[in-house]
Design a protein around this motif. Structure first.
Motif, mmCIF file in Angstrom:
data_model
loop_
_atom_site.group_PDB
_atom_site.id
_atom_site.type_symbol
_atom_site.label_atom_id
_atom_site.label_comp_id
_atom_site.label_asym_id
_atom_site.label_seq_id
_atom_site.Cartn_x
_atom_site.Cartn_y
_atom_site.Cartn_z
ATOM 1 N N GLU A 180 0.970 -1.094 -0.069
ATOM 2 C CA GLU A 180 0.083 0.053 -0.196
ATOM 3 C C GLU A 180 0.689 1.475 -0.108
ATOM 4 N N LYS A 181 2.218 1.377 0.641
ATOM 5 C CA LYS A 181 2.917 2.260 0.679
ATOM 6 C C LYS A 181 3.276 2.697 -0.855
ATOM 7 N N VAL A 182 3.851 1.672 -1.316
ATOM 8 C CA VAL A 182 4.125 1.869 -3.035
ATOM 9 C C VAL A 182 2.980 2.643 -3.746
ATOM 10 N N ASP A 183 1.876 1.959 -3.273
ATOM 11 C CA ASP A 183 0.643 2.508 -4.085
ATOM 12 C C ASP A 183 0.360 4.001 -3.926
ATOM 13 N N ASP A 184 0.634 4.275 -2.612
ATOM 14 C CA ASP A 184 0.456 5.756 -2.154
ATOM 15 C C ASP A 184 1.360 6.570 -2.835
ATOM 16 N N LEU A 185 2.602 6.334 -2.666
ATOM 17 C CA LEU A 185 3.691 7.089 -3.501
ATOM 18 C C LEU A 185 3.632 7.253 -4.889
ATOM 19 N N GLN A 186 2.873 6.309 -5.557
ATOM 20 C CA GLN A 186 2.711 6.375 -7.024
ATOM 21 C C GLN A 186 1.472 7.471 -7.215
ATOM 22 N N ARG A 187 0.426 7.111 -6.379
ATOM 23 C CA ARG A 187 -0.669 8.144 -6.486
ATOM 24 C C ARG A 187 -0.291 9.487 -6.257
ATOM 25 N N ASP A 188 0.439 9.768 -5.214
ATOM 26 C CA ASP A 188 1.013 11.029 -4.751
ATOM 27 C C ASP A 188 1.873 11.526 -6.014
ATOM 28 N N LEU A 189 2.847 10.928 -6.398
ATOM 29 C CA LEU A 189 3.762 11.274 -7.493
ATOM 30 C C LEU A 189 2.960 11.591 -8.880
ATOM 31 N N GLU A 190 1.748 11.019 -9.224
ATOM 32 C CA GLU A 190 1.114 11.109 -10.292
ATOM 33 C C GLU A 190 0.294 12.576 -9.826
ATOM 34 N N SER A 191 -0.333 12.745 -8.930
ATOM 35 C CA SER A 191 -0.805 13.872 -8.758
ATOM 36 C C SER A 191 0.059 15.299 -8.674
ATOM 37 N N ARG A 192 1.203 15.258 -8.128
ATOM 38 C CA ARG A 192 2.330 16.150 -8.266
ATOM 39 C C ARG A 192 2.729 16.431 -9.506
ATOM 40 N N ALA A 193 2.870 15.378 -10.521
ATOM 41 C CA ALA A 193 3.258 15.475 -12.021
ATOM 42 C C ALA A 193 2.311 16.270 -12.472
ATOM 43 N N ILE A 194 1.001 15.754 -12.392
ATOM 44 C CA ILE A 194 -0.080 16.352 -13.373
ATOM 45 C C ILE A 194 -0.294 17.886 -12.999
ATOM 46 N N ASN A 195 0.078 18.367 -11.556
ATOM 47 C CA ASN A 195 -0.073 19.450 -11.140
ATOM 48 C C ASN A 195 0.810 20.526 -11.729
ATOM 49 N N LEU A 196 2.134 19.849 -12.040
ATOM 50 C CA LEU A 196 3.236 20.494 -12.541
ATOM 51 C C LEU A 196 2.621 20.965 -13.785
ATOM 52 N N LEU A 197 2.298 19.896 -14.661
ATOM 53 C CA LEU A 197 1.936 19.915 -16.032
ATOM 54 C C LEU A 197 0.883 20.983 -16.120
ATOM 55 N N ALA A 198 0.060 21.148 -15.199
ATOM 56 C CA ALA A 198 -0.966 22.184 -15.318
ATOM 57 C C ALA A 198 -0.453 23.471 -15.099
ATOM 58 N N ARG A 199 0.195 23.755 -14.135
ATOM 59 C CA ARG A 199 0.707 25.019 -13.570
ATOM 60 C C ARG A 199 2.002 25.687 -14.329
ATOM 61 N N GLN A 200 2.666 24.841 -14.558
ATOM 62 C CA GLN A 200 4.232 25.212 -15.084
ATOM 63 C C GLN A 200 4.289 25.234 -16.877
ATOM 64 N N GLN A 201 3.129 24.251 -17.229
ATOM 65 C CA GLN A 201 3.331 23.997 -18.696
ATOM 66 C C GLN A 201 4.809 23.739 -19.127
ATOM 67 N N PRO A 202 5.572 22.716 -18.690
ATOM 68 C CA PRO A 202 7.172 22.501 -18.816
ATOM 69 C C PRO A 202 7.081 22.237 -20.283
ATOM 70 N N VAL A 203 8.258 22.595 -20.845
ATOM 71 C CA VAL A 203 8.784 22.245 -22.431
ATOM 72 C C VAL A 203 10.030 21.566 -22.289
ATOM 73 N N ALA A 204 10.195 20.976 -23.518
ATOM 74 C CA ALA A 204 11.650 20.476 -23.675
ATOM 75 C C ALA A 204 12.014 19.371 -22.564
ATOM 76 N N THR A 205 13.211 19.650 -22.091
ATOM 77 C CA THR A 205 13.584 18.676 -21.049
ATOM 78 C C THR A 205 12.840 18.362 -19.948
ATOM 79 N N ASP A 206 12.386 19.572 -19.317
ATOM 80 C CA ASP A 206 11.361 19.394 -18.083
ATOM 81 C C ASP A 206 10.204 18.623 -18.422
ATOM 82 N N LEU A 207 9.768 18.789 -19.567
ATOM 83 C CA LEU A 207 8.498 17.934 -19.752
ATOM 84 C C LEU A 207 8.703 16.480 -19.988
ATOM 85 N N ARG A 208 10.031 16.238 -20.578
ATOM 86 C CA ARG A 208 10.329 14.911 -20.578
ATOM 87 C C ARG A 208 10.649 14.317 -19.249
ATOM 88 N N ILE A 209 11.161 15.027 -18.455
ATOM 89 C CA ILE A 209 11.347 14.550 -16.889
ATOM 90 C C ILE A 209 9.910 14.019 -16.409
#
Length: 227
Positions: A50-79
């Motif tokens: 469950e700890k691994v699942d929680d980390l995956q869900r949290d990471l996914e949420s933060r990554a999607i927020n970054l995509l929405a707020r920062q609109q990264p391009v090039a290398t950052d988008l790839r990261i």
């Protein structure tokens, strides 16, 4: 603002490293539980997923927020995009460790693995743990050469997997159908776990170079044959 942004990118990488650590620990402990018929240890591996699942869900949420707020391009988008894919690989690896533990729990108080195959399964478990540790190191160091080595390391897992099948297909097999099914499943779980570790490493290669690992391999082969 940009400092906070890059701190968030770093924290996503840290979460991936932690997921790799947890998955590697889980496969090691699940192997012990399976071979020693240790029900308590098997239950702890199952619960810890469950700890691994929680980390995956949290990471996914933060990554999607970054995509929405920062609109990264090039290398950052790839990261960000590559991190999402790596987290999925690591979550599945954690699930596979849990599957091994569930087989151990199902067959308690016996081990699901016959004595003559225990050394092979132990070797598969140890190799799976080493592969995942190396994948975690690749995430930290971004070492492309080390990442490419995982492909070669995985060949050893494939060889062990084939060894299991040779035993299963041998006319001298005397352990019954139920045990044959268990061993078949366990072999597949370890083989797939290793594949996910390799997949993580291959994604790091893409993250660093912008090229897929097989493209780099074919380029190296062309240079060698041309030389």
């Amino acid at each position: 603002m940009r400092d906070a942004y890059h701190e968030e990118l770093d924290s996503i990488s840290d979460s991936l490293v932690e997921m790799a650590r947890l998955a590697g620990s889980a496969i090691g402990r699940a192997t012990t539980a399976m071979l020693d018929a240790d029900l308590k240890l098997a239950e702890s591996v199952i619960a810890a997923d469950e700890k691994v699942d929680d980390l995956q869900r949290d990471l996914e949420s933060r990554a999607i927020n970054l995509l929405a707020r920062q609109q990264p391009v090039a290398t950052d988008l790839r990261i960000v995009v590559t991190s999402l894919r790596m987290s999925a690989d690591l979550e599945r690896a954690g699930d596979l460790a849990q599957h091994v533990a569930k087989v151990a729990r199902l067959r308690f108080p016996d081990s699901p693995v016959p004595r003559d195959l225990q050394a092979t399964l132990l070797e598969m478990g140890q190799l799976a743990q080493r592969l995942m540790a190396k994948a975690g190191e690749v995430i930290i160091t971004k070492d492309v050469d080390l990442a490419m080595q995982l492909e070669q390391d995985d060949d050893e897992m494939d060889l062990l997997h084939r060894t299991l099948f040779q035993h299963l297909m041998d006319d001298r097999w005397r352990h019954g159908i139920e045990t044959a099914v268990d061993v078949t499943l366990l072999g597949r779980y370890y083989e797939r776990f290793a594949d996910h570790a390799v997949s993580v490493a291959r994604r790091v290669v893409y993250l660093v170079t912008g090229e897929h690992a097989d493209e780099l391999e074919s380029g190296t082969e062309t240079e060698v044959s041309g030389g």
